[in-house]
Enzyme design. Structure first.
Site, short mmCIF file in Angstrom:
data_model
loop_
_atom_site.label_atom_id
_atom_site.label_comp_id
_atom_site.label_asym_id
_atom_site.label_seq_id
_atom_site.Cartn_x
_atom_site.Cartn_y
_atom_site.Cartn_z
N GLU A 66 0.82 -1.22 0.00
CA GLU A 66 0.00 0.00 0.00
C GLU A 66 0.85 1.26 0.00
OE1 GLU A 66 -3.63 -1.77 2.72
OE2 GLU A 66 -1.75 -1.22 3.68
N ASP A 237 -7.47 -4.95 8.67
CA ASP A 237 -7.13 -3.70 7.99
C ASP A 237 -7.07 -3.86 6.48
OD1 ASP A 237 -4.88 -5.22 7.91
OD2 ASP A 237 -3.52 -3.75 8.78
P1 NAD Z 1 2.48 -10.50 13.50
O1 NAD Z 1 2.33 -11.49 12.39
O2 NAD Z 1 3.84 -10.18 14.00
O3 NAD Z 1 1.60 -10.95 14.75
C1 NAD Z 1 0.29 -11.43 14.64
C2 NAD Z 1 0.03 -12.43 15.76
O4 NAD Z 1 -1.35 -12.82 15.71
C3 NAD Z 1 0.85 -13.73 15.62
O5 NAD Z 1 1.61 -13.95 16.79
C4 NAD Z 1 -0.22 -14.81 15.40
O6 NAD Z 1 0.14 -16.05 15.99
C5 NAD Z 1 -1.42 -14.20 16.09
N1 NAD Z 1 -2.73 -14.69 15.68
C6 NAD Z 1 -3.18 -14.97 14.43
N2 NAD Z 1 -4.48 -15.37 14.49
C7 NAD Z 1 -4.85 -15.31 15.81
C8 NAD Z 1 -6.07 -15.58 16.50
N3 NAD Z 1 -7.17 -15.97 15.85
N4 NAD Z 1 -6.12 -15.41 17.84
C9 NAD Z 1 -5.00 -14.98 18.52
N5 NAD Z 1 -3.81 -14.73 17.91
C10 NAD Z 1 -3.74 -14.89 16.57
O7 NAD Z 1 1.75 -9.17 12.98
P2 NAD Z 1 1.86 -7.69 13.57
O8 NAD Z 1 2.92 -6.92 12.88
O9 NAD Z 1 1.84 -7.73 15.06
O10 NAD Z 1 0.48 -7.10 13.04
C11 NAD Z 1 -0.74 -7.58 13.56
C12 NAD Z 1 -1.87 -7.10 12.69
O11 NAD Z 1 -2.02 -5.69 12.83
C13 NAD Z 1 -1.67 -7.38 11.20
O12 NAD Z 1 -2.88 -7.88 10.67
C14 NAD Z 1 -1.35 -6.04 10.62
O13 NAD Z 1 -1.75 -5.93 9.28
C15 NAD Z 1 -2.13 -5.12 11.54
N6 NAD Z 1 -1.62 -3.76 11.64
C16 NAD Z 1 -2.52 -2.78 11.70
C17 NAD Z 1 -2.10 -1.47 11.84
C18 NAD Z 1 -3.11 -0.37 11.95
O14 NAD Z 1 -2.75 0.79 11.86
N7 NAD Z 1 -4.36 -0.66 12.17
C19 NAD Z 1 -0.73 -1.17 11.86
C20 NAD Z 1 0.18 -2.22 11.82
C21 NAD Z 1 -0.28 -3.51 11.72
#
Ligand code: NAD
Length: 356
Positions: A66, A237
């Site tokens: 993005e 997101d």
């Molecule tokens: P990451 O992959 O490092 O961590 C995600 C964690 O979620 C993993 O440890 C995984 O095991 C766990 N997980 C997956 N499904 C699960 C479930 N059903 N129940 C419990 N745990 C579960 O990712 P990250 O960098 O920490 O990002 C997390 C999310 O946040 C991503 O989807 C990312 O796109 C989003 N994000 C959003 C924003 C925003 O501004 N809203 C900013 C950054 C990241």
């Protein structure tokens, strides 16, 4: 090598990942989260000045890439960011990013920086700014569902800005929870690992969902959300990537950053197009109400908006002076005669063949 030395204006300060980490240690992570939060709040308050557009997304089977541009009329900024939930299994980050600020008057970039770490800081700062306005005033316990790359940053921002001192942790991968517990050891929070999401939400006043899965998941179902809770839902997101059972949205008051983007990417993508939402900038400016009762369920459907990256970039630019924590990049061609770009190329001294 060339025989022209670029003018100072054409050199662009670049903050590497290493220098970003040094800057965090120099400022202190908690002060940095507060500082970025203050810039985010300031920019939410001058919302109408910004050029706004839903981010430009290139989707693939594996994830999304993005571009997130905005401008306040004086300064322009954008972030390049990806979201690839399958990446961690391959030893790669789910989210990586870099970003740029430019001077609107000249169009010249004034800062280029890593934003993988900075995105984690700005996302956490945004969550906490929102929670400050929406969470119950007595909130001390947060359930943190999803203990990946963003999670410690989320926890610390909620501690510094909202006074959260207890975390109830759940991740489908217990190794992620163990990692979070190691990292937050000694940082002033009580940590409770939980075996299920149901267990994690017990006694929490704030629930943060920050999971990564490329599907409409049900990380939280309606039964798990009691009266008075603030939900900080930030993992959903992208189109087809959400975390909450839709029934929760019907019971909650939903707050968003920029509705045209959130309707595409947020939890509300599963609701009718006219589903009512409140824009956070109006709450922050005091023009709309945030939390109005003890029993109200507030839901921040956070997807991350370009102005938040702009705020974080502004913050970094303002902290850099005198630190030496950047390199000057020869990024812009800068001939002495602006129209003689070709001549500058002709006059450049060719590197010796075979020289690196
Ligand atoms: P990451 O992959 O490092 O961590 C995600 C964690 O979620 C993993 O440890 C995984 O095991 C766990 N997980 C997956 N499904 C699960 C479930 N059903 N129940 C419990 N745990 C579960 O990712 P990250 O960098 O920490 O990002 C997390 C999310 O946040 C991503 O989807 C990312 O796109 C989003 N994000 C959003 C924003 C925003 O501004 N809203 C900013 C950054 C990241």
């Amino acid at each position: 090598m060339t025989n022209t030395s670029p003018s100072e204006l054409a050199m662009v300060p670049f903050v590497s990942v290493d220098n970003m980490m040094q800057l965090i240690h120099r400022i202190g992570i908690e002060d940095m989260l507060s500082g970025i939060a203050a810039y985010i709040e300031e920019d939410f308050k001058r919302w109408e000045l910004f050029d706004k557009t839903p981010r430009v997304a290139a989707h693939s089977k594996e994830g999304v890439i993005e571009l997130m541009p905005t401008s306040d009329g004086t300064t322009y900024g954008f972030k390049y960011v990806n979201g690839h939930p399958k990446n961690t299994k391959e030893g790669l980050q789910t989210v990586t990013a870099f970003g740029l600020l430019a001077d609107v008057y000249t169009g010249y970039p004034v800062l280029l920086t890593e934003m993988t770490v900075l995105t984690a800081l700005r996302t956490a700062a945004t969550s906490a700014v929102v929670a400050k306005h929406l969470a119950p005033a007595n909130a001390r316990t947060m359930a943190m569902i999803g203990n990946g790359a963003q999670s410690e940053f989320q926890a610390l921002a909620m501690k510094v800005i909202c006074g959260i001192d207890t975390l109830r942790l759940y991740d489908t991968d217990p190794a992620a929870t163990a990692k979070l517990m190691r990292n937050l050891q000694g940082l002033g929070m009580t940590l409770h690992p939980c075996k299920t999401a149901e267990e994690a939400v017990q006694g929490a006043q704030i629930i943060t969902t920050c999971t990564a899965d490329k599907q409409n998941a049900t990380v939280l179902n309606d039964n798990m959300v009691g009266a008075g809770i603030h939900i900080n839902a930030i993992g959903g997101d992208c189109p087809g990537k959400t975390e909450l059972q839709a029934d929760i949205l019907k019971r909650a008051d939903v707050f968003v950053e920029y509705p045209p983007q959130t309707r595409i990417e947020g939890e509300i993508q599963n609701m009718p197009e006219d589903f009512p939402v409140t824009e956070m900038w109006k709450v922050i400016r005091g023009e709309e109400k945030g939390r109005t009762s003890d029993r109200q369920i507030t839901l921040f459907d956070g997807v991350g908006f370009a102005t938040e990256d702009f705020s974080a970039l502004r913050y970094i630019r303002d902290q850099l002076e005198g630190t030496g924590l950047f390199q000057q990049l020869d990024l812009l061609a800068d001939p002495d005669d602006p129209r003689d770009l070709f001549g500058m190329v002709l006059r450049a001294t060719p590197a010796q063949k075979g020289a690196a």
